[in-house]
Design an enzyme around this catalytic site. Structure first.
Site, PDB file in Angstrom:
ATOM      1  N   ASP A   1     -24.655 -15.189   0.044  1.00 32.39           N
ATOM      2  CA  ASP A   1     -25.049 -14.650   1.355  1.00 32.39           C
ATOM      3  C   ASP A   1     -26.496 -14.167   1.315  1.00 32.39           C
ATOM      4  OD1 ASP A   1     -24.768 -13.423   4.047  1.00 32.39           O
ATOM      5  OD2 ASP A   1     -25.102 -11.622   2.863  1.00 32.39           O
TER       6      ASP A   1
ATOM      7  N   HIS B   1     -18.648  -0.433   8.174  1.00 29.54           N
ATOM      8  CA  HIS B   1     -19.891  -1.198   8.264  1.00 29.54           C
ATOM      9  C   HIS B   1     -20.443  -1.089   9.668  1.00 29.54           C
ATOM     10  CE1 HIS B   1     -22.744  -4.423   7.390  1.00 29.54           C
ATOM     11  NE2 HIS B   1     -22.510  -4.825   8.630  1.00 29.54           N
TER      12      HIS B   1
ATOM     13  N   SER C   1     -21.336 -13.612   7.039  1.00 23.24           N
ATOM     14  CA  SER C   1     -22.290 -12.899   6.195  1.00 23.24           C
ATOM     15  C   SER C   1     -21.831 -11.448   5.975  1.00 23.24           C
ATOM     16  CB  SER C   1     -23.666 -12.939   6.877  1.00 23.24           C
ATOM     17  OG  SER C   1     -24.545 -12.028   6.311  1.00 23.24           O
TER      18      SER C   1
ATOM     19  N   ARG D   1     -31.962 -18.035   6.534  1.00 22.44           N
ATOM     20  CA  ARG D   1     -31.729 -17.976   7.994  1.00 22.44           C
ATOM     21  C   ARG D   1     -32.832 -17.169   8.683  1.00 22.44           C
ATOM     22  NH1 ARG D   1     -26.547 -15.021   8.143  1.00 22.44           N
ATOM     23  NH2 ARG D   1     -26.805 -15.044  10.374  1.00 22.44           N
TER      24      ARG D   1
ATOM     25  N   LYS E   1     -19.615  -9.710   2.285  1.00 15.87           N
ATOM     26  CA  LYS E   1     -19.996  -8.511   1.506  1.00 15.87           C
ATOM     27  C   LYS E   1     -18.875  -7.476   1.536  1.00 15.87           C
ATOM     28  CE  LYS E   1     -23.781  -8.695   3.887  1.00 15.87           C
ATOM     29  NZ  LYS E   1     -25.043  -9.082   4.473  1.00 15.87           N
TER      30      LYS E   1
END
Ligand code: URA
Length: 435
Positions: free
Chosen positions: A161, A82, A183, A168, A187
């Site tokens: 999320d 990620h 968050s 947010r 995932k």
């Protein structure tokens, strides 16, 4: 339990219990906790922070709020990666085939571009035929058969999320380290891989503007992943200037192929090798040195390129049609000249990313189409000495786009001075790794 009491508790700096966090998240997902209460709680978190136990509970509650990919049948070599988002970041297109060509199983769900940052799904869609929407069964089957699959995020992955992030975004509550960490990790945990490598960007084009803040975020994410039984490591990497030369979807796919062919920019190649080595170290149990040597061999020997071709074909993509299409469209760049002589001492990566968006490579509003040929190529980066009038970049405006605003934005992102700047590291630090 009442949401108002939990907001009050957080406002006063007290830690919520796991069941209290679950009450908020489950209620918010189901609609019984309204947006305004969730926003008030998120703002309280921004000011008061969360304990490690609260952050872990929030992550788990969000990860469990929707579908979860079941990769357990694939064994322990599943590995995900990620990036916290950057400009010119096409590393997945290079790293994933390196890792898969060496026995890692990369089953990855990726996102689209967000703001000034690009997204892997948009880049892959510049390849004719490439399917980013796969059924869960097809996703797992391809991971098993090819060792590599990259699809768009399933609609119901961590829906809590998704809803909270959207809230947010409009309530000034994005920039909280525990909220960002939970968050991202919700995932990643829902996506199911046994190992996770995080590329945490820092600098002018990143969420985290300093290496210290990036390290704080990375520490939290590594702790969350480990608490959930995953092997995790994070590299803190430089996003104070774009990565590689190409920014824009088709241009970035071309550049990724060049790296897999043994060409391409050095910074991009180096970062990809180190990310691949981290992934291999976690999923194969290799030492970091052994993993790096293996990654270099796979890249230089053409094994990774072969794996990329196999992966793209398995998902319906046609790389020959991609190259032929770009040749046929005779895509020519518009030269951009240096406004004065000197050293480029700073590139504001965010402004350069916005310049690419203005050319059509990204979206102004959710749901806009991107132009896969649009973007820019950087010819001179931070540290280069340039002459006034020398070509420093090529801009590729999308159909019907006036490049004037993009040119101005690019130039506003450059600082040209007399003295040469200090060289910057590509990788600042590693956090986590095999325990
Ligand atoms: N990316 C995410 O997925 N979540 C955040 O909160 C910030 C960046």
């Amino acid at each position: 339990m009442r949401a108002v009491d939990l907001i009050e508790k957080k406002k006063r700096g007290k830690a919520l219990a796991e069941e209290e966090i679950r009450f908020l998240i489950n209620g918010f997902t189901a609609g019984s906790v309204p947006d305004y209460q969730m926003a008030a709680w998120a703002m309280a978190v921004c000011f008061q922070g969360m304990t490690a136990a609260e952050t872990a509970a929030l992550t788990a509650a969000m990860a469990e709020s929707g579908d979860r990919a079941d990769l357990t049948g694939l064994g322990g070599r599943t590995v995900d990666k990620h990036s916290t988002g950057g400009v010119g970041d096409k590393t997945t297109l290079i790293v994933a085939p390196i890792v898969a060509s060496l026995g890692g199983i990369v089953a990855k769900m990726s996102g689209r571009g967000l703001g000034h940052t690009g997204g892997t799904v948009d880049k892959l869609e510049s390849i004719p035929g490439y399917q980013t929407e796969l059924s869960p069964a097809a996703f797992v089957r391809q991971a098993q058969d090819v060792g590599l699959v990259v699809a768009g995020q399933s609609g119901n992955l961590a829906p809590a999320d998704k809803k909270l992030y959207a809230l947010r975004d409009v309530t000034a509550t994005v920039d909280s380290i525990p909220l960002i960490a939970s968050s991202v990790m919700s995932k990643k945990l829902a996506a199911g891989s046994a190992s996770i490598v995080l590329d945490v960007k820092t600098g002018s084009g990143a969420f985290m503007k300093t290496p210290e803040k990036a390290a704080e975020l990375a520490e939290e994410m590594v702790a969350i992943g480990r608490a959930a039984g995953r092997r995790v490591s994070a590299l803190i990497t430089n996003m104070d200037l774009p990565l590689g030369s190409a920014v824009g979807n088709g241009l970035e796919v071309e550049e990724a192929i060049a790296v897999l062919q043994g060409r391409g920019p050095r910074d991009l190649r180096q970062l990809c090798l180190h990310l691949a080595a981290e992934m291999l170290s976690l999923c194969r149990g290799w030492t970091p040195e052994e993993a790096l040597a293996q990654a270099e061999t796979a890249l230089d020997g053409g094994r990774a390129l072969e794996k990329m071709k196999e992966w793209i074909a398995a998902q319906g993509g046609d790389l020959e049609a991609f190259a032929a299409g770009r040749r046929a469209r005779r895509i020519e760049g518009r030269p951009l000249a240096a406004p004065k002589s000197g050293y480029i001492t700073r590139m504001d990566a965010e402004k350069i990313g916005i310049s690419a968006v203005l050319l059509g490579a990204g979206r102004a509003a959710k749901g806009d189409a991107v132009d896969h040929d649009a973007g820019l190529r950087i010819l001179k980066k931070t540290g280069s000495c340039v002459e006034a009038g020398e070509v420093i970049a090529e801009l590729y405006p999308g159909a019907g786009r006036d490049p004037a605003e993009a040119e101005a934005c690019y130039l506003a992102g450059l600082t040209i001075e007399e003295g040469a700047p200090e060289p910057q590291p590509l990788i600042y630090q590693k956090i986590g790794g095999l325990e």
